[in-house]
Design a protein around this motif. Structure first.
Motif, PDB file in Angstrom:
ATOM      1  N   ASP A  42     -10.663 -19.597   1.640  1.00 36.52           N
ATOM      2  CA  ASP A  42     -11.475 -18.648   2.409  1.00 36.52           C
ATOM      3  C   ASP A  42     -10.847 -17.256   2.493  1.00 36.52           C
ATOM      4  OD1 ASP A  42     -12.868 -20.940   4.933  1.00 36.52           O
ATOM      5  OD2 ASP A  42     -13.431 -20.501   2.861  1.00 36.52           O
ATOM      6  N   ASP A  43      -9.596 -17.127   2.109  1.00 32.26           N
ATOM      7  CA  ASP A  43      -8.947 -15.811   2.100  1.00 32.26           C
ATOM      8  C   ASP A  43      -9.289 -15.023   0.839  1.00 32.26           C
ATOM      9  OD1 ASP A  43      -6.053 -17.408   3.502  1.00 32.26           O
ATOM     10  OD2 ASP A  43      -7.550 -16.187   4.571  1.00 32.26           O
ATOM     11  N   THR A  44      -9.979 -15.653  -0.092  1.00 32.32           N
ATOM     12  CA  THR A  44     -10.364 -14.981  -1.336  1.00 32.32           C
ATOM     13  C   THR A  44     -11.264 -13.783  -1.037  1.00 32.32           C
ATOM     14  OG1 THR A  44     -10.169 -16.983  -2.669  1.00 32.32           O
ATOM     15  CG2 THR A  44     -11.612 -15.231  -3.507  1.00 32.32           C
ATOM     16  N   ALA A  45     -10.843 -12.616  -1.503  1.00 36.11           N
ATOM     17  CA  ALA A  45     -11.576 -11.378  -1.229  1.00 36.11           C
ATOM     18  C   ALA A  45     -10.872 -10.224  -1.937  1.00 36.11           C
ATOM     19  CB  ALA A  45     -11.619 -11.092   0.277  1.00 36.11           C
ATOM     20  N   VAL A  46     -11.530  -9.080  -1.913  1.00 34.19           N
ATOM     21  CA  VAL A  46     -10.858  -7.838  -2.284  1.00 34.19           C
ATOM     22  C   VAL A  46     -10.250  -7.268  -1.010  1.00 34.19           C
ATOM     23  CG1 VAL A  46     -11.099  -5.521  -3.235  1.00 34.19           C
ATOM     24  CG2 VAL A  46     -12.460  -7.405  -4.175  1.00 34.19           C
ATOM     25  N   TYR A  47      -8.975  -6.960  -1.061  1.00 33.32           N
ATOM     26  CA  TYR A  47      -8.250  -6.451   0.094  1.00 33.32           C
ATOM     27  C   TYR A  47      -8.048  -4.942  -0.056  1.00 33.32           C
ATOM     28  CZ  TYR A  47      -7.380 -11.106   1.873  1.00 33.32           C
ATOM     29  OH  TYR A  47      -7.538 -12.366   2.405  1.00 33.32           O
ATOM     30  N   PHE A  48      -8.335  -4.230   1.034  1.00 32.68           N
ATOM     31  CA  PHE A  48      -8.263  -2.779   1.033  1.00 32.68           C
ATOM     32  C   PHE A  48      -7.270  -2.287   2.070  1.00 32.68           C
ATOM     33  CE2 PHE A  48     -11.978  -1.957  -1.591  1.00 32.68           C
ATOM     34  CZ  PHE A  48     -12.741  -3.093  -1.421  1.00 32.68           C
ATOM     35  N   CYS A  49      -6.506  -1.298   1.695  1.00 25.49           N
ATOM     36  CA  CYS A  49      -5.620  -0.594   2.621  1.00 25.49           C
ATOM     37  C   CYS A  49      -6.396   0.576   3.212  1.00 25.49           C
ATOM     38  CB  CYS A  49      -4.396  -0.102   1.864  1.00 25.49           C
ATOM     39  SG  CYS A  49      -3.239   0.867   2.841  1.00 25.49           S
ATOM     40  N   ASN A  50      -6.182   0.820   4.504  1.00 22.41           N
ATOM     41  CA  ASN A  50      -6.868   1.908   5.199  1.00 22.41           C
ATOM     42  C   ASN A  50      -5.890   2.656   6.071  1.00 22.41           C
ATOM     43  OD1 ASN A  50      -8.366   2.271   8.220  1.00 22.41           O
ATOM     44  ND2 ASN A  50      -9.368   3.254   6.499  1.00 22.41           N
ATOM     45  N   ALA A  51      -5.986   3.970   6.055  1.00 25.54           N
ATOM     46  CA  ALA A  51      -5.204   4.832   6.949  1.00 25.54           C
ATOM     47  C   ALA A  51      -6.184   5.619   7.812  1.00 25.54           C
ATOM     48  CB  ALA A  51      -4.324   5.773   6.143  1.00 25.54           C
ATOM     49  N   TRP A  52      -6.006   5.551   9.129  1.00 24.40           N
ATOM     50  CA  TRP A  52      -6.959   6.157  10.057  1.00 24.40           C
ATOM     51  C   TRP A  52      -6.208   6.933  11.114  1.00 24.40           C
ATOM     52  CZ3 TRP A  52      -8.004   6.408  15.180  1.00 24.40           C
ATOM     53  CH2 TRP A  52      -9.288   6.831  15.566  1.00 24.40           C
ATOM     54  N   ARG A  53      -6.805   8.100  11.446  1.00 29.02           N
ATOM     55  CA  ARG A  53      -6.192   8.944  12.462  1.00 29.02           C
ATOM     56  C   ARG A  53      -7.264   9.811  13.101  1.00 29.02           C
ATOM     57  NH1 ARG A  53      -1.961  13.951  11.242  1.00 29.02           N
ATOM     58  NH2 ARG A  53      -1.035  14.059  13.317  1.00 29.02           N
ATOM     59  N   TYR A  54      -7.149  10.012  14.397  1.00 30.16           N
ATOM     60  CA  TYR A  54      -7.981  10.969  15.100  1.00 30.16           C
ATOM     61  C   TYR A  54      -7.049  12.054  15.620  1.00 30.16           C
ATOM     62  CZ  TYR A  54     -11.361  13.108  18.234  1.00 30.16           C
ATOM     63  OH  TYR A  54     -12.174  14.002  18.855  1.00 30.16           O
ATOM     64  N   TYR A  55      -7.263  13.286  15.150  1.00 31.37           N
ATOM     65  CA  TYR A  55      -6.330  14.355  15.482  1.00 31.37           C
ATOM     66  C   TYR A  55      -7.065  15.685  15.570  1.00 31.37           C
ATOM     67  CZ  TYR A  55      -2.313  17.494  15.040  1.00 31.37           C
ATOM     68  OH  TYR A  55      -1.374  18.476  15.245  1.00 31.37           O
ATOM     69  N   SER A  56      -6.845  16.392  16.642  1.00 30.96           N
ATOM     70  CA  SER A  56      -7.451  17.715  16.832  1.00 30.96           C
ATOM     71  C   SER A  56      -8.959  17.683  16.620  1.00 30.96           C
ATOM     72  CB  SER A  56      -6.808  18.737  15.888  1.00 30.96           C
ATOM     73  OG  SER A  56      -5.457  18.941  16.227  1.00 30.96           O
ATOM     74  N   GLY A  57      -9.596  16.665  17.187  1.00 29.36           N
ATOM     75  CA  GLY A  57     -11.047  16.598  17.151  1.00 29.36           C
ATOM     76  C   GLY A  57     -11.651  16.149  15.840  1.00 29.36           C
ATOM     77  N   ARG A  58     -10.814  15.653  14.953  1.00 26.02           N
ATOM     78  CA  ARG A  58     -11.315  15.243  13.641  1.00 26.02           C
ATOM     79  C   ARG A  58     -10.777  13.863  13.298  1.00 26.02           C
ATOM     80  NH1 ARG A  58     -10.012  18.265   7.850  1.00 26.02           N
ATOM     81  NH2 ARG A  58     -10.841  16.597   6.546  1.00 26.02           N
ATOM     82  N   THR A  59     -11.634  13.084  12.650  1.00 30.59           N
ATOM     83  CA  THR A  59     -11.231  11.764  12.179  1.00 30.59           C
ATOM     84  C   THR A  59     -10.818  11.838  10.716  1.00 30.59           C
ATOM     85  OG1 THR A  59     -12.725  10.630  13.716  1.00 30.59           O
ATOM     86  CG2 THR A  59     -11.978   9.393  11.792  1.00 30.59           C
ATOM     87  N   TYR A  60      -9.660  11.270  10.435  1.00 25.80           N
ATOM     88  CA  TYR A  60      -9.156  11.171   9.069  1.00 25.80           C
ATOM     89  C   TYR A  60      -9.176   9.686   8.693  1.00 25.80           C
ATOM     90  CZ  TYR A  60      -7.479  15.896   9.956  1.00 25.80           C
ATOM     91  OH  TYR A  60      -7.410  17.229  10.260  1.00 25.80           O
TER      92      TYR A  60
ATOM     93  N   CYS B 286       0.866  -1.182   0.000  1.00 18.98           N
ATOM     94  CA  CYS B 286       0.000   0.000   0.000  1.00 18.98           C
ATOM     95  C   CYS B 286       0.896   1.223   0.000  1.00 18.98           C
ATOM     96  CB  CYS B 286      -0.902  -0.008   1.224  1.00 18.98           C
ATOM     97  SG  CYS B 286      -1.885   1.494   1.461  1.00 18.98           S
ATOM     98  N   ALA B 287       0.933   1.910  -1.132  1.00 21.42           N
ATOM     99  CA  ALA B 287       1.750   3.116  -1.263  1.00 21.42           C
ATOM    100  C   ALA B 287       0.874   4.333  -0.988  1.00 21.42           C
ATOM    101  CB  ALA B 287       2.356   3.189  -2.652  1.00 21.42           C
ATOM    102  N   ALA B 288       1.323   5.160  -0.054  1.00 26.28           N
ATOM    103  CA  ALA B 288       0.537   6.326   0.344  1.00 26.28           C
ATOM    104  C   ALA B 288       1.155   7.613  -0.203  1.00 26.28           C
ATOM    105  CB  ALA B 288       0.454   6.414   1.863  1.00 26.28           C
ATOM    106  N   SER B 289       0.281   8.525  -0.593  1.00 26.85           N
ATOM    107  CA  SER B 289       0.714   9.859  -0.977  1.00 26.85           C
ATOM    108  C   SER B 289      -0.274  10.867  -0.386  1.00 26.85           C
ATOM    109  CB  SER B 289       0.799  10.006  -2.494  1.00 26.85           C
ATOM    110  OG  SER B 289      -0.449   9.744  -3.090  1.00 26.85           O
ATOM    111  N   GLY B 290       0.234  12.018  -0.032  1.00 29.08           N
ATOM    112  CA  GLY B 290      -0.631  13.042   0.543  1.00 29.08           C
ATOM    113  C   GLY B 290      -0.836  12.924   2.043  1.00 29.08           C
ATOM    114  N   LEU B 291      -0.260  11.914   2.630  1.00 26.60           N
ATOM    115  CA  LEU B 291      -0.292  11.770   4.077  1.00 26.60           C
ATOM    116  C   LEU B 291       0.989  11.075   4.523  1.00 26.60           C
ATOM    117  CD1 LEU B 291      -0.853   8.549   4.922  1.00 26.60           C
ATOM    118  CD2 LEU B 291      -3.166   9.121   4.223  1.00 26.60           C
ATOM    119  N   ALA B 292       1.309  11.226   5.800  1.00 24.36           N
ATOM    120  CA  ALA B 292       2.485  10.567   6.365  1.00 24.36           C
ATOM    121  C   ALA B 292       2.028   9.317   7.102  1.00 24.36           C
ATOM    122  CB  ALA B 292       3.216  11.509   7.315  1.00 24.36           C
ATOM    123  N   VAL B 293       2.409   8.174   6.594  1.00 19.18           N
ATOM    124  CA  VAL B 293       1.993   6.895   7.167  1.00 19.18           C
ATOM    125  C   VAL B 293       2.322   6.809   8.648  1.00 19.18           C
ATOM    126  CG1 VAL B 293       2.608   4.445   7.126  1.00 19.18           C
ATOM    127  CG2 VAL B 293       2.015   5.608   5.001  1.00 19.18           C
TER     128      VAL B 293
END
Length: 119
Positions: free
Chosen positions: A88-106, A21-28
């Protein structure tokens, strides 16, 4: 912000795949990095969780001992190493980045990558 998954594909039962999962626009390093999956007709479920503070990772019970989540903050990416794959592992796999900061969820998601495990 963009999260781009790669590494999915078709593999035989018992095989391995490495999802990236390559991220851009945020710091992992500032985010909890997670992998989810969704199989046809089923709800999306969290497979692996890597807290931003470096504390212990967590896994779905059915993948414990087979999957490993890691992150490279310098390369700004997360990885899910999947071994001993089962149909049973067959599926679509999604990367997620989550953060709670300064009263807001990203909460950001990738587009998903298909993993198919044949028996």
């Amino acid at each position: 912000v963009q999260l781009v998954e790669s590494g999915g594909g078709l593999v035989q039962s018992g095989g391995s795949l490495r999802l990236s999962c390559a991220a851009s626009g945020l710091a992992v390093g500032n985010y909890d990095m997670n992998w989810y999956r969704q199989a046809p007709g089923k709800e999306r479920e969290e497979v692996a969780h890597s807290p931003s503070d470096g504390s212990a990772t967590h896994y779905l019970d059915s993948v414990k001992g087979r999957f490993t989540i890691s992150r490279d903050n310098d390369k700004n990416m997360a990885v899910l190493q999947m071994n001993s794959l089962k149909p049973d592992d067959t599926a679509v796999y999604f990367c997620n980045a989550w953060r709670y900061y300064s009263g807001r969820t990203y909460d950001y998601w990738g587009q998903g990558t298909q993993v198919t495990v044949s028996s």
